[in-house]
Scaffold this active site. Sequence first.
Site, PDB file in Angstrom:
ATOM      1  N   ALA A 251       0.801  -1.231   0.000  1.00 30.53           N
ATOM      2  CA  ALA A 251       0.000   0.000   0.000  1.00 30.53           C
ATOM      3  C   ALA A 251       0.837   1.287   0.000  1.00 30.53           C
ATOM      4  O   ALA A 251       0.285   2.382   0.108  1.00 30.53           O
ATOM      5  CB  ALA A 251      -0.992   0.035   1.164  1.00 30.53           C
ATOM      6  N   ALA A 252       2.154   1.163  -0.167  1.00 27.35           N
ATOM      7  CA  ALA A 252       2.976   2.385  -0.246  1.00 27.35           C
ATOM      8  C   ALA A 252       2.571   3.200  -1.478  1.00 27.35           C
ATOM      9  O   ALA A 252       2.484   4.430  -1.440  1.00 27.35           O
ATOM     10  CB  ALA A 252       4.453   2.029  -0.308  1.00 27.35           C
ATOM     11  N   GLY A 253       2.298   2.492  -2.582  1.00 25.90           N
ATOM     12  CA  GLY A 253       1.855   3.187  -3.800  1.00 25.90           C
ATOM     13  C   GLY A 253       0.507   3.871  -3.586  1.00 25.90           C
ATOM     14  O   GLY A 253       0.252   4.947  -4.152  1.00 25.90           O
TER      15      GLY A 253
HETATM   16  O1  RIB Z   1      -2.012  -1.824  -3.010  1.00 23.92           O
HETATM   17  C1  RIB Z   1      -2.091  -2.731  -1.958  1.00 23.92           C
HETATM   18  C2  RIB Z   1      -3.398  -3.473  -2.009  1.00 23.92           C
HETATM   19  O2  RIB Z   1      -3.426  -4.301  -3.140  1.00 23.92           O
HETATM   20  C3  RIB Z   1      -3.644  -4.409  -0.844  1.00 23.92           C
HETATM   21  O3  RIB Z   1      -4.222  -3.760   0.259  1.00 23.92           O
HETATM   22  C4  RIB Z   1      -4.501  -5.491  -1.454  1.00 23.92           C
HETATM   23  O4  RIB Z   1      -5.812  -5.501  -0.998  1.00 23.92           O
HETATM   24  C5  RIB Z   1      -4.419  -5.276  -2.956  1.00 23.92           C
HETATM   25  O5  RIB Z   1      -5.563  -4.743  -3.423  1.00 23.92           O
END
Ligand code: RIB
Length: 328
Positions: free
Chosen positions: A252-254
């Site tokens: 989830a950094a992006g």
């Molecule tokens: O970008 C990260 C996300 O990608 C995760 O939280 C997961 O659910 C996927 O959708």
Amino acid sequence: MRRPIVVVGSVNLDLVCVGKRIPAPGETVRGDDFQTFHGGKGANQAVAAARLGSPVRMVAKVGGDDFGKRLRRGLQTAKVNVQAVSTAQDTTSGVALISVDRAGQNSITVVPGANDRLLPGDIEKALPAIRSAGILLTQLEIPMETVEYLCTVAQRYQIPLMLDPAPARPLPRKLLRQITFLTPNETETCLLCGVSPAEVTAATVDRFADFLQGGATNVIIKMGRHGAYLAGSDGVRKLIPAFKVKAVDSTAAGDAFNAGVAVGLMDGLDLVEAVRYGAAAGALATTRPGAQNSMPTASEVKALLAASRGRSSKPRRTSEKAAAQAAD
Ligand code: RIB
């Protein structure tokens, strides 16, 4: 009253295994830890923007299971407006199976479930919310027809739209032309430009940004520890360096990055500064495990930005080095 950021996208429950390394095909590896987190690229961006202080509305679909109730409550707790988050009773919520290694790298398998039921009709129903947006954020974990419809709506009402083309899939040129901010990572850049991963480097990225900018108005290529390359409609071409932090989980950094750029723009920053703001948010998100719970606050982002500015403009005493290194 500030206009809200409206996120049209996915909501997932993340099932996360942390181990020494990510298993190769056919391999079984022993993990060290298992946790569930609230995730989904759309919901992560919504929560990140809310934590950075923006009013946020989400347009999404969850399943008629316990995960759906839990995910919706999580969004509400994060102060995301969920009036346009509906439930598909006859299906399951989206889930993501995530493996994280000890260096913080991950690999993800997403089962879309209810996210696949978010259709153009849901965009129509949510039009009042969508039209209130200062900026629209979307990703590719919902049906392509929905993304395409949203793009035409954004164009009709002249609302800037940021597309995170993740997970990677080919995009029609017509769609690219409707996007104000396109934010691929290196993998997505390769797919969109039809080149191999080895070809996209800090030295060559400008070529690919130019190619993508033949469609989208502004292109921001997210290159992880190499930074983010910005090709803006005003002619700006700039590699914005990454902030060095101690990463434990890049999940989830992006998403934090995209939310940060959007919040920066809504706060009146120019695009270069907004990308720096997004890069700081993205870096901070890697310092904590999980997706939505790893999102930083505005004061954390400001502190990281201030520490990095201080470091580049002042000669440092040795005792200041450690703190500045954590922030850079
Ligand atoms: O970008 C990260 C996300 O990608 C995760 O939280 C997961 O659910 C996927 O959708």
